[in-house]
Design a protein around this motif. Sequence first.
Motif, PDB file in Angstrom:
ATOM      1  N   SER A 297      -6.813   7.318  -4.998  1.00 61.38           N
ATOM      2  CA  SER A 297      -6.758   6.065  -4.245  1.00 61.38           C
ATOM      3  C   SER A 297      -6.496   6.262  -2.758  1.00 61.38           C
ATOM      4  O   SER A 297      -6.355   5.294  -2.023  1.00 61.38           O
TER       5      SER A 297
ATOM      6  N   GLU B  71      -8.444   2.889  -1.197  1.00 63.63           N
ATOM      7  CA  GLU B  71      -7.821   1.694  -0.636  1.00 63.63           C
ATOM      8  C   GLU B  71      -6.978   2.021   0.586  1.00 63.63           C
ATOM      9  O   GLU B  71      -6.731   1.163   1.437  1.00 63.63           O
TER      10      GLU B  71
ATOM     11  N   GLU C  87     -10.822  -3.611   6.364  1.00 65.08           N
ATOM     12  CA  GLU C  87     -10.862  -3.726   4.905  1.00 65.08           C
ATOM     13  C   GLU C  87      -9.858  -2.820   4.198  1.00 65.08           C
ATOM     14  O   GLU C  87      -9.534  -3.045   3.036  1.00 65.08           O
ATOM     15  N   LYS C  88      -9.390  -1.785   4.885  1.00 68.76           N
ATOM     16  CA  LYS C  88      -8.512  -0.811   4.236  1.00 68.76           C
ATOM     17  C   LYS C  88      -7.210  -0.656   5.004  1.00 68.76           C
ATOM     18  O   LYS C  88      -7.140  -0.934   6.202  1.00 68.76           O
ATOM     19  N   THR C  89      -6.194  -0.193   4.313  1.00 62.74           N
ATOM     20  CA  THR C  89      -4.934   0.160   4.961  1.00 62.74           C
ATOM     21  C   THR C  89      -5.094   1.534   5.592  1.00 62.74           C
ATOM     22  O   THR C  89      -5.557   2.471   4.947  1.00 62.74           O
TER      23      THR C  89
ATOM     24  N   ASN D 202      -0.230   2.809  -3.240  1.00 62.20           N
ATOM     25  CA  ASN D 202      -0.953   1.891  -4.139  1.00 62.20           C
ATOM     26  C   ASN D 202      -0.226   1.702  -5.463  1.00 62.20           C
ATOM     27  O   ASN D 202      -0.859   1.525  -6.519  1.00 62.20           O
TER      28      ASN D 202
ATOM     29  N   SER E 114       0.804  -1.218   0.000  1.00 62.02           N
ATOM     30  CA  SER E 114       0.000   0.000   0.000  1.00 62.02           C
ATOM     31  C   SER E 114       0.839   1.269   0.000  1.00 62.02           C
ATOM     32  O   SER E 114       0.510   2.240  -0.682  1.00 62.02           O
TER      33      SER E 114
ATOM     34  N   ASP F 149      -0.872  -4.211   2.711  1.00 64.95           N
ATOM     35  CA  ASP F 149      -2.312  -4.037   2.583  1.00 64.95           C
ATOM     36  C   ASP F 149      -3.014  -4.435   3.878  1.00 64.95           C
ATOM     37  O   ASP F 149      -2.581  -5.349   4.593  1.00 64.95           O
ATOM     38  N   ALA F 150      -4.140  -3.754   4.164  1.00 68.73           N
ATOM     39  CA  ALA F 150      -5.013  -4.073   5.298  1.00 68.73           C
ATOM     40  C   ALA F 150      -4.275  -4.098   6.629  1.00 68.73           C
ATOM     41  O   ALA F 150      -4.472  -4.995   7.454  1.00 68.73           O
TER      42      ALA F 150
ATOM     43  N   ASN G 260     -14.251   5.685  -1.794  1.00 62.76           N
ATOM     44  CA  ASN G 260     -13.882   4.299  -1.480  1.00 62.76           C
ATOM     45  C   ASN G 260     -12.393   4.027  -1.729  1.00 62.76           C
ATOM     46  O   ASN G 260     -12.029   3.100  -2.468  1.00 62.76           O
TER      47      ASN G 260
END
Length: 297
Positions: free
Chosen positions: A76, A149, A178-180, A62, A2, A27-28, A147
């Motif tokens: 993003s 990431e 669900e997200k970083t 990203n 990320s 990520d996450a 939305n």
Amino acid sequence: MSIEVSNITKLYKDQKALNNVSFKVNDAQIVGFLGPNGAGKSTMMKILTTFINASEGDAKVNGYDVVSNKKAVQQSVGYLPEHNPLYTELFVKEYLAFNANVYGVPKSRIQEVIELTGLSPEAHKKIGQLSKGYRQRVGLANALLHNPEVLILDEPTTGLDPNQLVEIRSLIKSIGKEKTIFLSTHIMQEVEAMCDRVIIINKGEIVADKYLKDLREGQEQVVVVEFDYRVEDAFLTKLPKVKAVKNPNGFIYEITFSTKEDMRSHVFDFAHDNDLKILQLNQKNASLESLFRELTS
């Protein structure tokens, strides 16, 4: 990946705000960017969100370069700056509708983020009528509209009262499934409550990068207890495996034990045996506090 930061340096005239900073965020993950005031936290976040350019080095969010692909980065990333800029004369839905138009997202997304951030009870009000906690929710809702990431949050809990703190922490942890999330703070309790990992910065340099689970496995703990009566430190030092006792104020005591075993039951037994009432009894991560003080003092 990320976030990727490689050898970032930022100069303000002769002052070096960041000095050869490098780190990666998977990520996450919820990662706390921890440091004292003026350590370089906000500068790093402004670089990651394309508000300013670094003097040297590279950064990607990203997979997009923050200099050559600014628009892709902005699309993003959701960003909540330290001083949440809101149009206080607008209604909540009106403000979000304005930004939805800017982002080019469907109007249906407005109700989704209102529900996601728990804004429904206050959505009919003007932003200027909201408490600080609900204004932070509006900022988070706005950051989530498109939305993204990755969420980058600069001091998201500053100025909140204890109830608002709990609400915003819970909200951030829920979103982080669900997200970083990359959030800055100078409050260690915030990191402990929300984060998977902590990066500590001091005077523009990374001085530690640790996973919280590894810190919690340390052979030391602090139990914070408040009695209804003053107790001499010497009595508390007779508890098993006590390393140190502090009395920061009133009838509150911070007892450091040289073990990872939960020692709260021993403190409870001590109170019972000495006819004391316990008004609060909490455990906090001594390892993170010790590490922070050692590296930033």
